[in-house]
Design a protein around this motif. Sequence first.
Motif, PDB file in Angstrom:
ATOM      1  N   ARG A 214       9.517 -15.622  -6.004  1.00 36.80           N
ATOM      2  CA  ARG A 214      10.632 -14.964  -5.309  1.00 36.80           C
ATOM      3  C   ARG A 214      10.838 -13.575  -5.907  1.00 36.80           C
ATOM      4  NH1 ARG A 214      14.079 -18.179  -6.734  1.00 36.80           N
ATOM      5  NH2 ARG A 214      15.192 -17.022  -8.369  1.00 36.80           N
ATOM      6  N   PHE A 215      10.856 -12.566  -5.035  1.00 40.88           N
ATOM      7  CA  PHE A 215      11.147 -11.202  -5.460  1.00 40.88           C
ATOM      8  C   PHE A 215      12.621 -10.905  -5.210  1.00 40.88           C
ATOM      9  CE2 PHE A 215       6.541 -10.607  -4.897  1.00 40.88           C
ATOM     10  CZ  PHE A 215       6.235  -9.899  -6.046  1.00 40.88           C
ATOM     11  N   THR A 216      13.237 -10.197  -6.147  1.00 44.34           N
ATOM     12  CA  THR A 216      14.619  -9.738  -5.997  1.00 44.34           C
ATOM     13  C   THR A 216      14.622  -8.223  -6.059  1.00 44.34           C
ATOM     14  OG1 THR A 216      15.449 -11.744  -7.088  1.00 44.34           O
ATOM     15  CG2 THR A 216      16.966  -9.883  -6.892  1.00 44.34           C
ATOM     16  N   ALA A 217      14.910  -7.590  -4.921  1.00 46.75           N
ATOM     17  CA  ALA A 217      14.877  -6.127  -4.837  1.00 46.75           C
ATOM     18  C   ALA A 217      16.207  -5.541  -5.271  1.00 46.75           C
ATOM     19  CB  ALA A 217      14.552  -5.696  -3.413  1.00 46.75           C
ATOM     20  N   LYS A 218      16.142  -4.473  -6.036  1.00 48.23           N
ATOM     21  CA  LYS A 218      17.349  -3.760  -6.441  1.00 48.23           C
ATOM     22  C   LYS A 218      17.856  -2.851  -5.320  1.00 48.23           C
ATOM     23  CE  LYS A 218      17.192  -5.694 -10.412  1.00 48.23           C
ATOM     24  NZ  LYS A 218      18.158  -6.762 -10.750  1.00 48.23           N
ATOM     25  N   ASP A 219      16.970  -2.490  -4.395  1.00 53.38           N
ATOM     26  CA  ASP A 219      17.338  -1.647  -3.261  1.00 53.38           C
ATOM     27  C   ASP A 219      16.656  -2.219  -2.013  1.00 53.38           C
ATOM     28  OD1 ASP A 219      17.930   0.284  -1.402  1.00 53.38           O
ATOM     29  OD2 ASP A 219      17.348   1.982  -2.653  1.00 53.38           O
ATOM     30  N   PRO A 220      17.287  -3.207  -1.342  1.00 53.11           N
ATOM     31  CA  PRO A 220      16.653  -3.873  -0.189  1.00 53.11           C
ATOM     32  C   PRO A 220      16.251  -2.918   0.937  1.00 53.11           C
ATOM     33  CG  PRO A 220      18.556  -5.119  -0.950  1.00 53.11           C
ATOM     34  CD  PRO A 220      18.585  -3.814  -1.689  1.00 53.11           C
ATOM     35  N   ALA A 221      17.079  -1.908   1.207  1.00 48.17           N
ATOM     36  CA  ALA A 221      16.740  -0.964   2.282  1.00 48.17           C
ATOM     37  C   ALA A 221      15.457  -0.204   1.963  1.00 48.17           C
ATOM     38  CB  ALA A 221      17.894   0.013   2.505  1.00 48.17           C
ATOM     39  N   ARG A 222      15.279   0.120   0.708  1.00 48.42           N
ATOM     40  CA  ARG A 222      14.070   0.827   0.270  1.00 48.42           C
ATOM     41  C   ARG A 222      12.837  -0.059   0.423  1.00 48.42           C
ATOM     42  NH1 ARG A 222      14.145   3.665  -5.647  1.00 48.42           N
ATOM     43  NH2 ARG A 222      12.128   4.751  -5.611  1.00 48.42           N
ATOM     44  N   VAL A 223      12.987  -1.333   0.095  1.00 50.92           N
ATOM     45  CA  VAL A 223      11.879  -2.276   0.241  1.00 50.92           C
ATOM     46  C   VAL A 223      11.520  -2.456   1.712  1.00 50.92           C
ATOM     47  CG1 VAL A 223      11.181  -4.676  -0.061  1.00 50.92           C
ATOM     48  CG2 VAL A 223      12.356  -3.482  -1.910  1.00 50.92           C
ATOM     49  N   GLN A 224      12.523  -2.500   2.580  1.00 51.05           N
ATOM     50  CA  GLN A 224      12.273  -2.643   4.007  1.00 51.05           C
ATOM     51  C   GLN A 224      11.486  -1.451   4.552  1.00 51.05           C
ATOM     52  OE1 GLN A 224      15.825  -3.207   6.322  1.00 51.05           O
ATOM     53  NE2 GLN A 224      14.711  -3.656   8.212  1.00 51.05           N
ATOM     54  N   ALA A 225      11.865  -0.251   4.124  1.00 54.46           N
ATOM     55  CA  ALA A 225      11.128   0.944   4.540  1.00 54.46           C
ATOM     56  C   ALA A 225       9.704   0.915   3.999  1.00 54.46           C
ATOM     57  CB  ALA A 225      11.859   2.198   4.067  1.00 54.46           C
ATOM     58  N   TYR A 226       9.547   0.423   2.773  1.00 54.32           N
ATOM     59  CA  TYR A 226       8.217   0.326   2.168  1.00 54.32           C
ATOM     60  C   TYR A 226       7.338  -0.658   2.948  1.00 54.32           C
ATOM     61  CZ  TYR A 226       4.557  -1.039  -1.115  1.00 54.32           C
ATOM     62  OH  TYR A 226       3.353  -1.335  -1.686  1.00 54.32           O
ATOM     63  N   ASP A 227       7.900  -1.803   3.316  1.00 55.77           N
ATOM     64  CA  ASP A 227       7.140  -2.792   4.088  1.00 55.77           C
ATOM     65  C   ASP A 227       6.656  -2.190   5.404  1.00 55.77           C
ATOM     66  OD1 ASP A 227       7.567  -4.603   2.090  1.00 55.77           O
ATOM     67  OD2 ASP A 227       9.102  -5.748   3.155  1.00 55.77           O
ATOM     68  N   ASN A 228       7.491  -1.364   6.033  1.00 55.44           N
ATOM     69  CA  ASN A 228       7.095  -0.710   7.279  1.00 55.44           C
ATOM     70  C   ASN A 228       5.943   0.266   7.028  1.00 55.44           C
ATOM     71  OD1 ASN A 228       7.761  -0.043  10.209  1.00 55.44           O
ATOM     72  ND2 ASN A 228       7.951   1.966   9.262  1.00 55.44           N
ATOM     73  N   ASP A 229       6.019   1.013   5.932  1.00 51.77           N
ATOM     74  CA  ASP A 229       4.938   1.938   5.589  1.00 51.77           C
ATOM     75  C   ASP A 229       3.633   1.195   5.299  1.00 51.77           C
ATOM     76  OD1 ASP A 229       6.312   4.305   5.916  1.00 51.77           O
ATOM     77  OD2 ASP A 229       6.896   4.479   3.809  1.00 51.77           O
ATOM     78  N   VAL A 230       3.737   0.073   4.596  1.00 51.53           N
ATOM     79  CA  VAL A 230       2.540  -0.714   4.291  1.00 51.53           C
ATOM     80  C   VAL A 230       1.907  -1.234   5.581  1.00 51.53           C
ATOM     81  CG1 VAL A 230       1.722  -2.867   3.266  1.00 51.53           C
ATOM     82  CG2 VAL A 230       3.180  -1.338   1.953  1.00 51.53           C
ATOM     83  N   ALA A 231       2.733  -1.665   6.533  1.00 53.21           N
ATOM     84  CA  ALA A 231       2.200  -2.128   7.817  1.00 53.21           C
ATOM     85  C   ALA A 231       1.430  -1.008   8.509  1.00 53.21           C
ATOM     86  CB  ALA A 231       3.333  -2.632   8.701  1.00 53.21           C
ATOM     87  N   ASP A 232       1.952   0.223   8.447  1.00 48.21           N
ATOM     88  CA  ASP A 232       1.248   1.372   9.037  1.00 48.21           C
ATOM     89  C   ASP A 232      -0.050   1.665   8.290  1.00 48.21           C
ATOM     90  OD1 ASP A 232       3.347   1.591  10.784  1.00 48.21           O
ATOM     91  OD2 ASP A 232       4.237   3.356   9.840  1.00 48.21           O
ATOM     92  N   LEU A 233       0.002   1.619   6.965  1.00 46.27           N
ATOM     93  CA  LEU A 233      -1.187   1.891   6.153  1.00 46.27           C
ATOM     94  C   LEU A 233      -2.283   0.868   6.423  1.00 46.27           C
ATOM     95  CD1 LEU A 233      -2.708   3.329   3.869  1.00 46.27           C
ATOM     96  CD2 LEU A 233      -1.406   1.953   2.233  1.00 46.27           C
ATOM     97  N   VAL A 234      -1.900  -0.391   6.486  1.00 47.26           N
ATOM     98  CA  VAL A 234      -2.885  -1.454   6.742  1.00 47.26           C
ATOM     99  C   VAL A 234      -3.452  -1.329   8.153  1.00 47.26           C
ATOM    100  CG1 VAL A 234      -3.138  -3.938   7.036  1.00 47.26           C
ATOM    101  CG2 VAL A 234      -1.925  -3.037   5.048  1.00 47.26           C
TER     102      VAL A 234
END
Length: 278
Positions: A214-234
Motif C-alpha cells: 500500500r502506497f500513502t501519498a503525501k500529495d494525492p493530487a500530484r500523484v494523480q497528475a503523475y499517473d496521467n503523465d505515465v499513461a501518456d509516456l507508456v
Amino acid sequence: MKKLLGLLILMLACTGVQAAEGGYHLEKAPARLNDLPALQNGAKLFVNYCLNCHAASAMRYNRLKDIGLTDEQIKDNLLFSDGKVGDMMTVAMNAKEAKEWFGAAPPDLSVIARAKSVNAGPSGADYLYTYLRTFYRDDTRPTGWNNLVFPSVGMPHVLWERQGPRELTTVAMHRGEGEHGWERVTTTYDVNGAATVKHEPVADYHGHETMETRFTAKDPARVQAYDNDVADLVAFMSWMAEPVQQHRVRLGVWVLIFLAFFTVITWRLNAVYWKDVK
C-alpha cells in the motif's frame, strides 16, 4: 542460422526476465494509442526524462510527424542539440562509458514495450505502466530507490519530483521460526527510505504466504497528475515500438470484411455452377 539461433536465445532470455520479475500484479495501462495529445505529451516526457540515458535508436525524430507534430515543433521542442529532424533518437553516452558509470549500459527503449509483452498475458504497456508507478525510497539501495515490479532495480526514479513523496507499507504473511507458526511482518518505508519492521505472531492461521502493498501519498493530487503523465509516456513507448500498429489493425479489419464478402460471392457462384449437375 547463427542469426536465428541468436534470436532464439534472446527470446528465451526475455522469457526468463519476465518470470523473474513476474511476482507483482500488473495493472492495466490506459488505452491511448489513438489519442494524439497524449502521444505528444508522452514524446515530450520521453525526450526530457528517458533520452538522457536510454536511446531509441530504431526511431527517427521526423517519425513523430505521425503523431501530429511538425518539423518545426520537433526541432524547437524535442531537439536540444544541433541534430537534424531526420536523425535517430540516440544519446551521446557510449556503451563503454555507461558500463563504467552505471555498471551496465541502459537498454535501448525502441521496442521495450514489445519486449516486455507476454504471450496470452499482460502487455508490455501494462508492465511499463505498473513499473513506473511502483518506485519507492529505499536507503539500502545504491541509488536510494527500489521497485515492486523489478526488485533491486539499478535504475533510479527519474520522475520522482513529478510524483511527489510517498510511503510504502508491505504486509507479509509467512512461516515463523516455529514448526507450524506464522507471523505477520509489516514493513514501512518512509519518504526518506528508512524502513521500520514489525513482527507479529499469528495463531491458528491456515492460509498461505501472501504479500500486500500500500502506497500513502503525501500529495494525492500530484500523484494523480503523475499517473496521467505515465499513461501518456507508456502510450508513446507502445506506439514507438510499432508505429504502424494502428494502421495494421485498420487494414486487418478491411481484409476480414473483404474475405467475408468474397466468401458469400464464392458460395453463391458455387451454388449456381452446380445447380444443374445431378
